[in-house]
Design a protein around this motif. Sequence first.
Motif, mmCIF file in Angstrom:
data_model
loop_
_atom_site.group_PDB
_atom_site.id
_atom_site.type_symbol
_atom_site.label_atom_id
_atom_site.label_comp_id
_atom_site.label_asym_id
_atom_site.label_seq_id
_atom_site.Cartn_x
_atom_site.Cartn_y
_atom_site.Cartn_z
ATOM 1 N N GLY A 89 0.785 -1.233 0.000
ATOM 2 C CA GLY A 89 0.000 0.000 0.000
ATOM 3 C C GLY A 89 0.812 1.275 0.000
ATOM 4 O O GLY A 89 0.258 2.365 -0.153
ATOM 5 N N GLU A 90 2.141 1.159 0.143
ATOM 6 C CA GLU A 90 2.991 2.344 0.176
ATOM 7 C C GLU A 90 4.231 2.142 -0.701
ATOM 8 O O GLU A 90 4.689 1.017 -0.886
ATOM 9 C CB GLU A 90 3.450 2.658 1.601
ATOM 10 N N SER A 91 4.742 3.254 -1.217
ATOM 11 C CA SER A 91 5.949 3.198 -2.036
ATOM 12 C C SER A 91 6.729 4.499 -1.895
ATOM 13 O O SER A 91 6.140 5.580 -1.885
ATOM 14 C CB SER A 91 5.597 2.979 -3.501
ATOM 15 N N PRO A 92 8.066 4.413 -1.799
ATOM 16 C CA PRO A 92 8.897 5.614 -1.757
ATOM 17 C C PRO A 92 9.165 6.198 -3.143
ATOM 18 O O PRO A 92 9.864 7.197 -3.279
ATOM 19 C CB PRO A 92 10.199 5.106 -1.114
ATOM 20 N N LEU A 93 8.595 5.559 -4.183
ATOM 21 C CA LEU A 93 8.841 5.999 -5.560
ATOM 22 C C LEU A 93 7.917 7.174 -5.893
ATOM 23 O O LEU A 93 6.934 7.048 -6.618
ATOM 24 C CB LEU A 93 8.596 4.836 -6.517
ATOM 25 N N THR A 94 8.248 8.337 -5.346
ATOM 26 C CA THR A 94 7.429 9.534 -5.551
ATOM 27 C C THR A 94 7.786 10.212 -6.871
ATOM 28 O O THR A 94 8.636 9.719 -7.623
ATOM 29 C CB THR A 94 7.651 10.534 -4.401
ATOM 30 N N ASP A 95 7.162 11.354 -7.119
ATOM 31 C CA ASP A 95 7.474 12.101 -8.338
ATOM 32 C C ASP A 95 8.847 12.765 -8.260
ATOM 33 O O ASP A 95 9.286 13.403 -9.211
ATOM 34 C CB ASP A 95 6.389 13.139 -8.640
#
Length: 277
Positions: free
Chosen positions: A230-236
């Motif tokens: 449900g979470e990922s550090p792969l932001t914009d």
Amino acid sequence: MATQIGRLNTLRIVKEKDFGVYLDADQLGEILLPKRYVPKGATIDDDVDVFVYLDSDDKLIATTDFPKAQVGEFAALTAIAVNQVGAFFDWGLPKDLLVPFSQQKNRVEEGETHLLFIYLDNITNRIVATTKVDALLNREAAPYRVGDKVSIIIGDKTNIGFKCVIDNRFWGVLFFEDAFRQLRKGEKTTGFIKQLREDGKIDLSLQEVGYKKVRNILDDVLDYLDAQGGESPLTDKASPEAIYAVFKVSKATYKKALGALYKEKKILLTKEKITKI
């Protein structure tokens, strides 16, 4: 269909010898397929996929090894020798591919990689190549529309991007901004028509153009979040390389996809992470 020199052919075995088999090559007569190339278990009347060319003695011969490109195709190949006849290029067969001096746009040096067009000399039946490729492309009006999927070969790097051969028929340009992954000269890949210019030039993209390319990865992003709990550090803010490694799209496309999911209230965005709602 007539057997073609310098092309892949499907030919029938008609004779067996200790040193190989002979194939029915239609108008070219019978051609030897040496024993080391004969598929295991192949026998008379079996069809075999072979490449037909002239050996070092200028005799027609068949092989089940296939070159990096065939007659009528473009390829970026590396010169491995130069002598008084011309430059010889590695194209994946025992007999190297000759580019005569008369067919060199600029003098070729050993170790250089050049974009070549491979053709059959109608007088000698020898397979040769030329680096004078400009005149062989853009000889007709491009039949494309924006968004069309095409086959491209990466050519020379320029100050704005990469020259590319489209469908073995046209020149195109892939700008650096659309080349969001590492590319190598001679690489064959899929591209998309980004723009058709009034002067006849064609701009390319490595991904689908318009909003369609964004819609196509929305589910991929959500599925990835599910797989990550449900979470990922792969932001914009992630690097283009990290984004491409996961989603095979540019950073710009990924950012638009995150924006669309945020507007649809399917994710939360912070500087540190993405969270699926």
